[in-house]
Motif scaffolding. Structure first.
Motif, PDB file in Angstrom:
ATOM      1  N   LEU A  18     -11.245  -0.480  -0.358  1.00 38.48           N
ATOM      2  CA  LEU A  18      -9.824  -0.739  -0.566  1.00 38.48           C
ATOM      3  C   LEU A  18      -9.529  -2.216  -0.791  1.00 38.48           C
ATOM      4  N   GLY A  25      -3.491   8.674  -2.509  1.00 44.00           N
ATOM      5  CA  GLY A  25      -4.336   7.723  -1.811  1.00 44.00           C
ATOM      6  C   GLY A  25      -5.811   7.920  -2.074  1.00 44.00           C
ATOM      7  N   LEU A  42       3.200   1.284  -1.571  1.00 47.74           N
ATOM      8  CA  LEU A  42       2.882   2.574  -0.967  1.00 47.74           C
ATOM      9  C   LEU A  42       4.084   3.497  -1.118  1.00 47.74           C
ATOM     10  N   ALA A  70      -6.217   3.875   1.767  1.00 49.39           N
ATOM     11  CA  ALA A  70      -4.783   3.595   1.787  1.00 49.39           C
ATOM     12  C   ALA A  70      -4.111   4.493   2.821  1.00 49.39           C
ATOM     13  N   LEU A  77      -3.620  -3.610   6.421  1.00 48.44           N
ATOM     14  CA  LEU A  77      -4.170  -2.955   5.238  1.00 48.44           C
ATOM     15  C   LEU A  77      -5.585  -3.438   4.945  1.00 48.44           C
ATOM     16  N   MET A 115      -0.469   5.594  -3.236  1.00 47.59           N
ATOM     17  CA  MET A 115      -0.560   4.230  -3.762  1.00 47.59           C
ATOM     18  C   MET A 115       0.311   4.020  -4.996  1.00 47.59           C
ATOM     19  N   LEU A 137      -3.331  -2.786  -5.935  1.00 52.54           N
ATOM     20  CA  LEU A 137      -2.448  -2.015  -5.068  1.00 52.54           C
ATOM     21  C   LEU A 137      -1.213  -2.856  -4.771  1.00 52.54           C
TER      22      LEU A 137
END
Length: 392
Positions: A291, A280, A329, A315, A309, A319, A326
């Motif tokens: 982000l 992350g 996860l 994050a 998010l 990631m 992105l």
């Protein structure tokens, strides 16, 4: 014909400059860090995951580079620890030197620690150290009364003795360095050895300008605000640091070195996905710490542990990225010895292959994929459970 500068193309360019397109496959760890930027280290797996994704380096190769001082973990930008290539050791220490001196000034103001006391303790530490790493407890024992306990007032300020003040100053000056006790970057237990790094004659302004040059080589297009986040510089210092770089605005305040403008304008986003499983805090995010720039608008509405998010600074888990976007996860389940993941896109064979390869790397070479030193299987259990709900 040049493509329009869209969010998708910007992300792909960032991934390209970060070596996440396969262009650095087979490179040495120090080469990767020089080309893509310093790797944030907080006792987690981030440096290993980032180097594996970019050049395919396994843990043994990275640890060998650490042992050979081709790369090293040092306090640098904002006083935070990063893994740096040897060519940047002096620069990293120079731009991070203000943090330990700030700690010493605070200790003088609030705890009655004198300059003479710190100077004497620094000399004593250097005299006690040699080539064999000494743990802090052993240093305290060797120095006896020269290390002073700072009582309850010190504990409240996170400083139980004067020793960390001396260690911080000596590291910033390159006189000592700390060494991971088992040679690994994904833990935070260190011994100290005498070093004597030649810092050269780099002044503060020269160091600030050189950091700016490197930063925009790693992260451009980036805004001045992005650079200020990474460097910790004030607005005035950041503006002065970039003054000689001849940066051009490619839209929205995003700045790029002028010599790259033609290449950037002509860049074409690859059509095929290129997946990477990263920490992350990997540089693709942390160099900007923005982000939202990695998220499609619809993905910003997704929630993880009841948080949107799009409203997060970082994050909420490791990631999965594809050409800078992105797209998922992940976390590592130690007990099950597997990666647990969710994708924002329909998984294809390439994504499943990237997950399987990273899972094998973590299982066989790292044993775990901690976000930071205190991240444990127990503490990450809620994240794993959340990911399992939609695991594909």
């Amino acid at each position: 014909m040049a493509e329009k500068v869209t969010a998708e193309r910007l992300r792909a360019w960032w991934a390209h400059r970060q070596g996440l397109d396969g262009s650095l496959r087979g490179a040495q760890p120090e080469e990767v860090l020089a080309a893509t930027g310093w790797a944030r280290s907080v006792g987690g797996s981030g440096p290993y995951l980032g180097l594996y994704a970019r050049c395919g380096a396994g843990r043994e190769a990275v640890d060998a580079a650490v042992a050979a001082l081709a790369v090293h973990e040092l306090p640098s930008a904002r006083g935070c620890t990063y893994v740096l290539p040897a060519g940047d050791f002096a620069l990293g220490l120079a731009v991070g030197a203000g943090a330990p001196e700030g700690d010493i000034k605070a200790a003088a103001k609030h705890l009655g620690v004198t300059a003479a006391e710190v100077d004497a303790l620094c000399a004593a530490v250097v005299g006690a150290l040699g080539e064999t790493p000494m743990l802090p407890a052993a240093i305290r024992t060797a120095l006896g009364d020269e290390v002073r306990a700072l009582g309850e007032a010190g504990k409240k300020r996170g400083l139980s003795t004067t020793l960390p003040l001396a260690l911080g100053r000596l590291q910033a000056r390159g006189e000592i360095r700390r060494v991971p006790v088992n040679g690994r970057l994904d833990q935070q237990r260190y011994g100290y050895v005498r070093w004597g790094l030649d810092l050269g004659l780099l002044g503060a302004e020269e160091a600030q300008a050189e950091l700016a040059r490197r930063y925009f080589a790693w992260a451009a297009p980036a805004s001045l605000a992005h650079f200020r986040w990474f460097s910790g510089f004030t607005a005035a210092v950041a503006k002065a640091a970039v003054a000689g770089l001849e940066l051009v605005d490619v839209g929205g305040g995003l700045l790029l070195p002028g010599e790259w403008e033609e290449e950037f304008r002509a860049y074409v986003r690859p059509k095929k996905p290129r997946y990477a499983l990263l920490a992350g805090i990997d540089g693709i995010h942390l160099l900007h710490r923005d982000l939202g720039r990695l998220l499609d608008a619809a993905d910003g509405e997704r929630t993880f542990l009841k948080r949107s998010l799009g409203g997060l600074a970082d994050a909420p888990a490791h990631m999965i990225v594809d050409r800078g976007r992105l797209v998922g996860l992940w976390e590592y389940d130690v007990e099950a010895e597997e990666i647990v993941w969710q994708a924002f896109v329909e998984p294809d064979a390439a994504l499943r292959k990237a997950v399987a390869e990273t899972a094998a790397f973590v299982r066989d070479e790292l044993g775990d994929a901690r976000s930071f030193s205190l991240d444990s299987p127990k503490s990450r259990a809620p994240r794993v459970a959340e990911l399992r709900v939609g695991m594909r």
